[in-house]
Design a protein around this motif. Sequence first.
Motif, PDB file in Angstrom:
ATOM      1  N   LYS A   1       8.263   5.674  -5.379  1.00  0.00           N
ATOM      2  CA  LYS A   1       8.649   7.067  -5.635  1.00  0.00           C
ATOM      3  C   LYS A   1      10.108   7.310  -5.263  1.00  0.00           C
TER       4      LYS A   1
ATOM      5  N   ILE B   1       4.103   2.431  -2.305  1.00  0.00           N
ATOM      6  CA  ILE B   1       4.075   3.593  -3.201  1.00  0.00           C
ATOM      7  C   ILE B   1       5.213   4.544  -2.862  1.00  0.00           C
ATOM      8  N   GLU B   2       5.460   4.769  -1.583  1.00  0.00           N
ATOM      9  CA  GLU B   2       6.568   5.650  -1.178  1.00  0.00           C
ATOM     10  C   GLU B   2       7.918   5.081  -1.624  1.00  0.00           C
TER      11      GLU B   2
ATOM     12  N   ILE C   1       1.140  -2.738  -4.533  1.00  0.00           N
ATOM     13  CA  ILE C   1       0.536  -1.405  -4.602  1.00  0.00           C
ATOM     14  C   ILE C   1      -0.977  -1.511  -4.687  1.00  0.00           C
TER      15      ILE C   1
ATOM     16  N   GLU D   1      -0.152   9.600  -6.557  1.00  0.00           N
ATOM     17  CA  GLU D   1      -0.473   9.153  -5.198  1.00  0.00           C
ATOM     18  C   GLU D   1      -1.001   7.729  -5.142  1.00  0.00           C
ATOM     19  N   ASP D   2      -1.440   7.183  -6.282  1.00  0.00           N
ATOM     20  CA  ASP D   2      -1.918   5.800  -6.327  1.00  0.00           C
ATOM     21  C   ASP D   2      -0.840   4.821  -6.794  1.00  0.00           C
ATOM     22  N   GLY D   3       0.354   5.342  -7.095  1.00  0.00           N
ATOM     23  CA  GLY D   3       1.449   4.482  -7.558  1.00  0.00           C
ATOM     24  C   GLY D   3       1.476   4.293  -9.061  1.00  0.00           C
TER      25      GLY D   3
ATOM     26  N   ASN E   1       0.805  -1.211   0.000  1.00  0.00           N
ATOM     27  CA  ASN E   1       0.000   0.000   0.000  1.00  0.00           C
ATOM     28  C   ASN E   1       0.845   1.272   0.000  1.00  0.00           C
ATOM     29  N   LYS E   2       0.622   2.167   0.975  1.00  0.00           N
ATOM     30  CA  LYS E   2       1.317   3.464   1.007  1.00  0.00           C
ATOM     31  C   LYS E   2       2.835   3.295   1.111  1.00  0.00           C
ATOM     32  N   GLU E   3       3.286   2.332   1.927  1.00  0.00           N
ATOM     33  CA  GLU E   3       4.732   2.098   2.044  1.00  0.00           C
ATOM     34  C   GLU E   3       5.322   1.680   0.702  1.00  0.00           C
TER      35      GLU E   3
END
Length: 168
Positions: A16, A12-13, A168, A49-51, A8-10
Amino acid sequence: MSIENLQNKEAIEKLKEMINPIDIGMLCTHTTGSKHVHAVPMSTQEVDEDGNIWFLFSSESDTHRNLLLDKSICLLYSDPGNFQFLSIHANTEILRDQERINQYWNKMVQSWFDKEKEDPGILLLKVVPAEAHYWDTKSNKLVTFFKMIASGITGEEMDTARSGELKI
């Protein structure tokens, strides 16, 4: 090498964090009548923001012709100097959104195209990752270098690298 799977967010970060400094990815599309892939360097415009990963490209390119037949791709990023590598298998969407094209357009991008940004042949490629795998180091380049030297001298295996899946 240790394994560190992220979601998820981890994830995607991490995506990036790895893509932004590298910028250029090798986009591999499937070709017809050949078992070989067609690979081209592409400049990343954004990881949203969604990858999703965004590119500008031409409707006149081999990449476009290949994507019309098969929208699945492999996208590879490599930064050997910093021991960072990323492999992404994804599906794609081809879009024409003038507002987003305007957002990405600059002098550097313009140098890749023979046409102006309003030309209908300038397209957006939205890469939607299905699965991704990364390899990198646990610390900065200098620390990794010294750990590798120490490992070579002492024969003791030091865990300097990590890899993992990005969901993701």
